[in-house]
Design an enzyme around this catalytic site. Sequence first.
Site, PDB file in Angstrom:
ATOM      1  CD  GLN A  65      34.085  80.231 -78.928  1.00 29.20           C
ATOM      2  OE1 GLN A  65      34.636  81.068 -78.132  1.00 29.20           O
ATOM      3  NE2 GLN A  65      34.223  81.186 -80.388  1.00 29.20           N
ATOM      4  CG  PHE A 145      25.221  67.929 -83.757  1.00 27.47           C
ATOM      5  CD1 PHE A 145      25.984  67.388 -84.167  1.00 27.47           C
ATOM      6  CD2 PHE A 145      24.951  66.414 -82.826  1.00 27.47           C
ATOM      7  CE1 PHE A 145      27.250  66.898 -84.368  1.00 27.47           C
ATOM      8  CE2 PHE A 145      25.966  65.718 -82.715  1.00 27.47           C
ATOM      9  CZ  PHE A 145      27.450  65.989 -83.676  1.00 27.47           C
ATOM     10  CE  LYS A 184      21.448  74.173 -89.007  1.00 28.72           C
ATOM     11  NZ  LYS A 184      22.323  73.799 -90.521  1.00 28.72           N
ATOM     12  CD  GLU A 187      30.107  84.669 -78.203  1.00 31.14           C
ATOM     13  OE1 GLU A 187      30.534  83.200 -78.064  1.00 31.14           O
ATOM     14  OE2 GLU A 187      29.935  85.249 -77.476  1.00 31.14           O
ATOM     15  CG  ASP A 216      30.433  80.460 -79.044  1.00 29.15           C
ATOM     16  OD1 ASP A 216      28.740  79.640 -79.534  1.00 29.15           O
ATOM     17  OD2 ASP A 216      30.894  80.569 -80.077  1.00 29.15           O
ATOM     18  N   GLY A 295      28.040  97.994 -60.235  1.00 26.12           N
ATOM     19  CA  GLY A 295      28.230  98.016 -59.265  1.00 26.12           C
ATOM     20  C   GLY A 295      27.674  99.367 -58.810  1.00 26.12           C
ATOM     21  N   GLY A 296      28.017  98.809 -57.308  1.00 25.07           N
ATOM     22  CA  GLY A 296      28.036 100.783 -56.838  1.00 25.07           C
ATOM     23  C   GLY A 296      28.740 101.359 -56.635  1.00 25.07           C
TER      24      GLY A 296
HETATM   25  N1  COA Z   1      29.005  61.421 -88.948  1.00 26.92           N
HETATM   26  C1  COA Z   1      27.735  62.138 -89.411  1.00 26.92           C
HETATM   27  N2  COA Z   1      27.588  62.981 -89.403  1.00 26.92           N
HETATM   28  C2  COA Z   1      27.618  63.497 -89.015  1.00 26.92           C
HETATM   29  C3  COA Z   1      29.182  63.738 -87.689  1.00 26.92           C
HETATM   30  C4  COA Z   1      29.485  62.615 -88.037  1.00 26.92           C
HETATM   31  N3  COA Z   1      30.079  62.147 -87.136  1.00 26.92           N
HETATM   32  N4  COA Z   1      29.002  64.509 -86.485  1.00 26.92           N
HETATM   33  C5  COA Z   1      27.738  65.571 -87.550  1.00 26.92           C
HETATM   34  N5  COA Z   1      27.355  65.370 -88.427  1.00 26.92           N
HETATM   35  C6  COA Z   1      26.029  65.444 -88.608  1.00 26.92           C
HETATM   36  C7  COA Z   1      25.077  65.878 -87.800  1.00 26.92           C
HETATM   37  O1  COA Z   1      24.146  64.301 -87.769  1.00 26.92           O
HETATM   38  C8  COA Z   1      23.749  66.313 -88.810  1.00 26.92           C
HETATM   39  O2  COA Z   1      23.119  66.129 -90.166  1.00 26.92           O
HETATM   40  P1  COA Z   1      21.600  66.274 -90.144  1.00 26.92           P
HETATM   41  O3  COA Z   1      21.917  68.202 -90.018  1.00 26.92           O
HETATM   42  O4  COA Z   1      21.075  65.961 -91.194  1.00 26.92           O
HETATM   43  O5  COA Z   1      20.837  66.155 -88.860  1.00 26.92           O
HETATM   44  C9  COA Z   1      25.194  67.923 -89.480  1.00 26.92           C
HETATM   45  O6  COA Z   1      26.103  66.922 -89.361  1.00 26.92           O
HETATM   46  C10 COA Z   1      24.981  68.886 -88.587  1.00 26.92           C
HETATM   47  O7  COA Z   1      25.172  69.314 -88.198  1.00 26.92           O
HETATM   48  P2  COA Z   1      24.595  70.860 -87.099  1.00 26.92           P
HETATM   49  O8  COA Z   1      24.657  70.459 -86.462  1.00 26.92           O
HETATM   50  O9  COA Z   1      23.299  71.222 -87.365  1.00 26.92           O
HETATM   51  O10 COA Z   1      25.619  71.714 -88.078  1.00 26.92           O
HETATM   52  P3  COA Z   1      26.177  73.275 -88.740  1.00 26.92           P
HETATM   53  O11 COA Z   1      27.360  73.493 -89.053  1.00 26.92           O
HETATM   54  O12 COA Z   1      24.501  72.615 -89.364  1.00 26.92           O
HETATM   55  O13 COA Z   1      25.131  74.591 -87.322  1.00 26.92           O
HETATM   56  C11 COA Z   1      25.452  74.832 -85.099  1.00 26.92           C
HETATM   57  C12 COA Z   1      26.209  74.967 -86.536  1.00 26.92           C
HETATM   58  C13 COA Z   1      26.634  75.973 -84.270  1.00 26.92           C
HETATM   59  C14 COA Z   1      24.787  76.713 -85.920  1.00 26.92           C
HETATM   60  C15 COA Z   1      24.499  74.008 -84.580  1.00 26.92           C
HETATM   61  O14 COA Z   1      25.349  73.380 -84.680  1.00 26.92           O
HETATM   62  C16 COA Z   1      23.161  74.916 -83.145  1.00 26.92           C
HETATM   63  O15 COA Z   1      23.128  75.250 -83.283  1.00 26.92           O
HETATM   64  N6  COA Z   1      24.049  74.376 -82.763  1.00 26.92           N
HETATM   65  C17 COA Z   1      23.925  74.202 -80.838  1.00 26.92           C
HETATM   66  C18 COA Z   1      24.428  76.251 -80.497  1.00 26.92           C
HETATM   67  C19 COA Z   1      25.965  76.002 -80.406  1.00 26.92           C
HETATM   68  O16 COA Z   1      26.086  75.466 -79.946  1.00 26.92           O
HETATM   69  N7  COA Z   1      26.638  77.450 -80.771  1.00 26.92           N
HETATM   70  C20 COA Z   1      27.203  77.621 -80.798  1.00 26.92           C
HETATM   71  C21 COA Z   1      28.512  76.685 -81.999  1.00 26.92           C
HETATM   72  S1  COA Z   1      29.564  77.256 -81.046  1.00 26.92           S
END
Ligand code: COA
Length: 474
Positions: A65, A145, A184, A187, A216, A295-296
């Site tokens: 998101q 990511f 990680k 929201e 988010d 607020g006030g």
């Molecule tokens: N091709 C190959 N690999 C891909 C890819 C693509 N096109 N797109 C994504 N990936 C891989 C990434 O390289 C990563 O791999 P790795 O862990 O081996 O390096 C993997 O997909 C997963 O990415 P990740 O971001 O860790 O996803 P997740 O589902 O485990 O975590 C979140 C999700 C949201 C918790 C995390 O992305 C995060 O903390 N993001 C930052 C904060 C954020 O935006 N949070 C709110 C989300 S609404």
Amino acid sequence: MAKKPTKTKQAKAKAAAKKPARKVVKLAALKKANGNGLPKPSNKPYGQAGKALTGVQILDFTHVQSGPTCTQLLAWLGADVIKVERPGVGDITRGQLRDVPNADSLYFTMLNHNKRSITIDSKHPQGMRVLNALIRKCDVLVENFAPGALDRMGLTWDYIHKLNPRMIVASVKGFGPGPYEDCKVYENVAQCAGGAASTTGFREGPPLVTGAQIGDSGTGLHLALGIVSALFQRNRTGRGQKVLCAMQDGVLNLARVKLRDQQRIEKGPLTEYSQYGEGVPFGKAVPRAGNDSGGGQPGWIVKCKGWENDPDAYLYFITQAPVWNEICDVIGEPTWKTDPGYATPKARLPKLKAIFARVEQFTMTMTKFEAMDLFNKHDIPCGPILSMKEIAEEQSLRATGTVVEVDHPTRGKYLTVGNPIKLSDSPADVRRSPLLGEHTEEILAKVLGYKASEINEIKASGAITPPKKEEKAA
Ligand code: COA
């Protein structure tokens, strides 16, 4: 010792030194011609001179998101947003909270309008070659990511900056540098870590998260502003930069009035909190304040006719000081206008609970819309508690494009929230979200200029198509 410059080198240096002077003359001439050195105002009708971000290309590596909120806004403002997704998988939200079998979920469609989708396996050497080409071509890379994931793909800031020094690299992370930077975050974690949850809810109850996605979508909004600012600065410096928005910071920015109160509480009670009027002592940290206004001008939620059966038959009512006399007249308490116990905001503070109870007695005799009409006639600030059903049906929101009906090839018609930022010369048209990989070939051919044979080669390599195994499983 430095070598004495040759005659030609000297001549070159002289010429170079002269260059800026020539530029100044040019700029001065331009300023004379146009008044301020900027292009003359377009004589095209408003809305027909391109979009605010026309010409900006975004390499969109976002998912879920926060990041998609940001790139969707940029797309509405006219940027060409190229969403990179994993072949056969895509953004995880495509399949989350599905309401129509085998169709992209509303979760996905409502966050990815006006974008193009290309599938690329960034961990495949051929996929990385395509990504390199896109990095050279685009203006901004946006990603959210987990910490370190972009670096693990090989896309470090140094690498990207070397390929394209003009590129802006914009990231959402849960936390900024510090003890939690590797975590990680979703929201509600951000709402809690940003101070919003501890200050939301009723004093007697546990901390509460809000329905508005301030972690988010709120952070996505902050990121969009950072990107547009970086693009603006690049016009002057010619180089890109990193833009980072931590969700904790974004939430705290939205909850800044509570950090204000934290500093006030150290100097005495927060008199505008109803807790003060109730005689409940304050602790060391900002308490939850129920529906007190931040607020006030004190405010509270009061019941309206039908509240027994309708969970949203309520009105937010504000005892704004400048209209206190009008309030007293409307609710039938004219003596409160002059009674020293009620006449001033300070005198009212300890009695807020009783005052709102009296207002409620009055509002319970009418619907929230009738109350709204009546109070508005007297300039008394208030607002109905609108349910999502009422919002979905509200025609004025449809008329402004804030709520929009969109058609989608696999799920049919659905409602979405359009661009809440209205620009008079850059109106946003809301186009449906892309299917997974819908524009892969188009982007390879038209954005990157690959020939059909090259595209076939990339396809055969498995860099843009799902692995065979997954094809069989599907
Ligand atoms: N091709 C190959 N690999 C891909 C890819 C693509 N096109 N797109 C994504 N990936 C891989 C990434 O390289 C990563 O791999 P790795 O862990 O081996 O390096 C993997 O997909 C997963 O990415 P990740 O971001 O860790 O996803 P997740 O589902 O485990 O975590 C979140 C999700 C949201 C918790 C995390 O992305 C995060 O903390 N993001 C930052 C904060 C954020 O935006 N949070 C709110 C989300 S609404």
